[in-house]
Enzyme design. Sequence first.
Site, PDB file in Angstrom:
ATOM      1  N   GLY A 149      80.146   4.450  76.697  1.00 58.53           N
ATOM      2  CA  GLY A 149      78.922   3.984  76.059  1.00 58.53           C
ATOM      3  C   GLY A 149      78.230   2.908  76.875  1.00 58.53           C
ATOM      4  O   GLY A 149      78.850   2.238  77.706  1.00 58.53           O
ATOM      5  N   SER A 150      76.953   2.737  76.627  1.00 60.28           N
ATOM      6  CA  SER A 150      76.204   1.625  77.222  1.00 60.28           C
ATOM      7  C   SER A 150      76.461   0.353  76.414  1.00 60.28           C
ATOM      8  O   SER A 150      77.074   0.380  75.350  1.00 60.28           O
ATOM      9  CB  SER A 150      74.708   1.933  77.218  1.00 60.28           C
ATOM     10  OG  SER A 150      74.428   2.995  78.087  1.00 60.28           O
ATOM     11  N   GLY A 151      75.968  -0.754  76.939  1.00 59.83           N
ATOM     12  CA  GLY A 151      76.119  -2.028  76.248  1.00 59.83           C
ATOM     13  C   GLY A 151      77.269  -2.850  76.797  1.00 59.83           C
ATOM     14  O   GLY A 151      77.487  -3.978  76.363  1.00 59.83           O
ATOM     15  N   HIS A 152      78.021  -2.270  77.749  1.00 57.88           N
ATOM     16  CA  HIS A 152      79.149  -2.977  78.364  1.00 57.88           C
ATOM     17  C   HIS A 152      78.843  -3.394  79.807  1.00 57.88           C
ATOM     18  O   HIS A 152      79.762  -3.749  80.549  1.00 57.88           O
ATOM     19  CB  HIS A 152      80.393  -2.089  78.363  1.00 57.88           C
ATOM     20  CG  HIS A 152      80.772  -1.577  77.011  1.00 57.88           C
ATOM     21  ND1 HIS A 152      81.113  -2.406  75.977  1.00 57.88           N
ATOM     22  CD2 HIS A 152      80.854  -0.315  76.525  1.00 57.88           C
ATOM     23  CE1 HIS A 152      81.393  -1.683  74.895  1.00 57.88           C
ATOM     24  NE2 HIS A 152      81.236  -0.407  75.198  1.00 57.88           N
ATOM     25  N   ASP A 167      84.835   9.563  73.340  1.00 54.77           N
ATOM     26  CA  ASP A 167      84.894   9.834  74.777  1.00 54.77           C
ATOM     27  C   ASP A 167      85.892  10.945  75.088  1.00 54.77           C
ATOM     28  O   ASP A 167      85.622  11.838  75.888  1.00 54.77           O
ATOM     29  CB  ASP A 167      85.280   8.548  75.531  1.00 54.77           C
ATOM     30  CG  ASP A 167      84.170   7.511  75.508  1.00 54.77           C
ATOM     31  OD1 ASP A 167      83.076   7.792  76.032  1.00 54.77           O
ATOM     32  OD2 ASP A 167      84.393   6.415  74.950  1.00 54.77           O
ATOM     33  N   HIS A 178      83.792  -3.137  70.743  1.00 53.22           N
ATOM     34  CA  HIS A 178      82.717  -2.677  69.853  1.00 53.22           C
ATOM     35  C   HIS A 178      82.826  -3.360  68.500  1.00 53.22           C
ATOM     36  O   HIS A 178      82.273  -2.903  67.512  1.00 53.22           O
ATOM     37  CB  HIS A 178      82.779  -1.163  69.656  1.00 53.22           C
ATOM     38  CG  HIS A 178      82.953  -0.401  70.918  1.00 53.22           C
ATOM     39  ND1 HIS A 178      84.188  -0.025  71.390  1.00 53.22           N
ATOM     40  CD2 HIS A 178      82.042   0.026  71.820  1.00 53.22           C
ATOM     41  CE1 HIS A 178      84.020   0.624  72.543  1.00 53.22           C
ATOM     42  NE2 HIS A 178      82.745   0.659  72.822  1.00 53.22           N
TER      43      HIS A 178
END
Lengths: 335, 335
Positions: A57-60, A113, A222
């Site tokens: 995921g994005s945001g990391h 994932d 998360h």
Amino acid sequence: MKTKKLINAGENAVDEMLEGILSAHPDHLYAVDGMPRAIVARHGPRQGKVGLVIGGGSGHEPSFLGFVGKGLADAAAVGNVFASPPPDPIIACATAVNGGAGVLFLYGNYAGDVMNFDMAAEMLAMDDLEVRTVLSTDDVASAPADQREKRRGVAGNVFIFKAAGAACDLMYSLDEVERVARFANERTYTMGVALSPCSLPQTLKPNFAIGESEMEIGMGIHGEPGVARGELAPADAVTDTLLDKILEEMKASAGDRVAVLINSLGSTPLMELYIMMRRVKQRLDQMGLVIHTSLVGNYCTSLEMAGASITLMHLDHELQRLIDHPCDCAMFRVG
Amino acid sequence: MKTKKLINAGENAVDEMLEGILSAHPDHLYAVDGMPRAIVARHGPRQGKVGLVIGGGSGHEPSFLGFVGKGLADAAAVGNVFASPPPDPIIACATAVNGGAGVLFLYGNYAGDVMNFDMAAEMLAMDDLEVRTVLSTDDVASAPADQREKRRGVAGNVFIFKAAGAACDLMYSLDEVERVARFANERTYTMGVALSPCSLPQTLKPNFAIGESEMEIGMGIHGEPGVARGELAPADAVTDTLLDKILEEMKASAGDRVAVLINSLGSTPLMELYIMMRRVKQRLDQMGLVIHTSLVGNYCTSLEMAGASITLMHLDHELQRLIDHPCDCAMFRVG
């Protein structure tokens, strides 16, 4: 209360970020034609080399695409914020980096994932592209030691990716790269602490609630529940709590070498990370452990979450060599 | 409400941070004996080379000591949080990096820093060490264009330090290094926007107040008042506001090359910085300007402040060469 963010429409944040990343790093990265969520290293993939595909995921950021480059990962599949990429960009990544020696999928152990990368691997198998999968499970707090395979993958990814990427760059076979990745994961331990939530671009609302003077030990990247919530303690005490859990499992002996990562979850500044680093050094010195290399900064973030994680990789000669191997990524370089 | 920080006693935060930095980067940095606030590059200073001393308050990490290393600054004097270093560590830095060719003091234009660096320079002159001083004044919002010398120095320091440090490494004379530093400063323009305050380790209280949906254009890196406060706009509009001010002064022509820095003030994540980068690229493309290099991330922070700044350096052939010159610092590398 909504979080303030420097974004345009929330639903465009990931794609606009990717445009910005390609604008800033055109010599390092490109997107597969017609597949803007499949980001490939300009100088990584080559004939006869095992291709290393990471993602999530994005945001990391800088995880994961900041670790795409010569000597490290060959491509990253990019999901929405805190959400797995679907199979298509994963397949596009694998196809782009295929040098005829097989491809390793290496990513954090999260159900979404696993589902999407597995689906991609099955479809690639039908095209005769051999894909192996190794899941990172370095988050000590996320399951007991005897169920390591259930743990999540967090900031320790940086060292695990690094070792596997170096093995690929050194032209190890797919069998050997897979072995290295599994071994690197087994020897990598992360413990985190969260002080404040983050908010997603689409909602601008905090992803969890925490008291004004509280911390949560072991919270996931998360916002997954941790193992203990309590009053925020001084940095040395917090560091000891995290380190004790790691050292209990790591079973290192005096003279052993470790790689250290002190990672910010987003808004925790370098000042605090280095104060934690100081304590890590004191503790490792007491045990006679040698810090072979250390990384301090934003490596695997959760947008603007406050908090930090400590990762130790327990090195042997092989891992040491692989961690030292040069790499040249848009957001990370060694050598 | 107090801010949560991963620190021990607030009054020890800076010294403990420095201990952590030296623990993490022993191959790059050391402190002068008996002077823990004077941080010197292991591989920078040498005989016949002009010594470059930078410095300022803590809380802006990786500024300033993250830019100490071969090819960049030779030493940094470290103050308390948001406070100038006193003369002693500045003198210790200058003495440690003196290669017989003189020393340049290069730092942001703040009254406290000017007073202490000047006092140090006077004392060094009594010991026959020739010191020149150049102040960085890249913060466009902090004074009108016809009073550039009154402006503050902010994130553009990175490019200004880089150019001067490269000139030193290329063995330019003190006259030439001073000329380069002044020219680099003249060609560097920064505009920032703040969304939230930070808090100092000693007080844990916000350093200013701002509405839940407000931003402040032009706020300084210590919370100095900016030029306009209003409702937070979308990232593209904010970027345009910052860029318009810069471009109005920069007077670039199609084909000119620029170095771009999109800097987080602390808690603004890479996702948002790259969304701003995307817009910068669109705007510069429209004008026919070429992005020669770009930096995106935490370069000059204000602890955990939310917000960002945009810096453009208007390159010519000489500045381009100096910006491209290799450097190897604990927290920044080129080449």
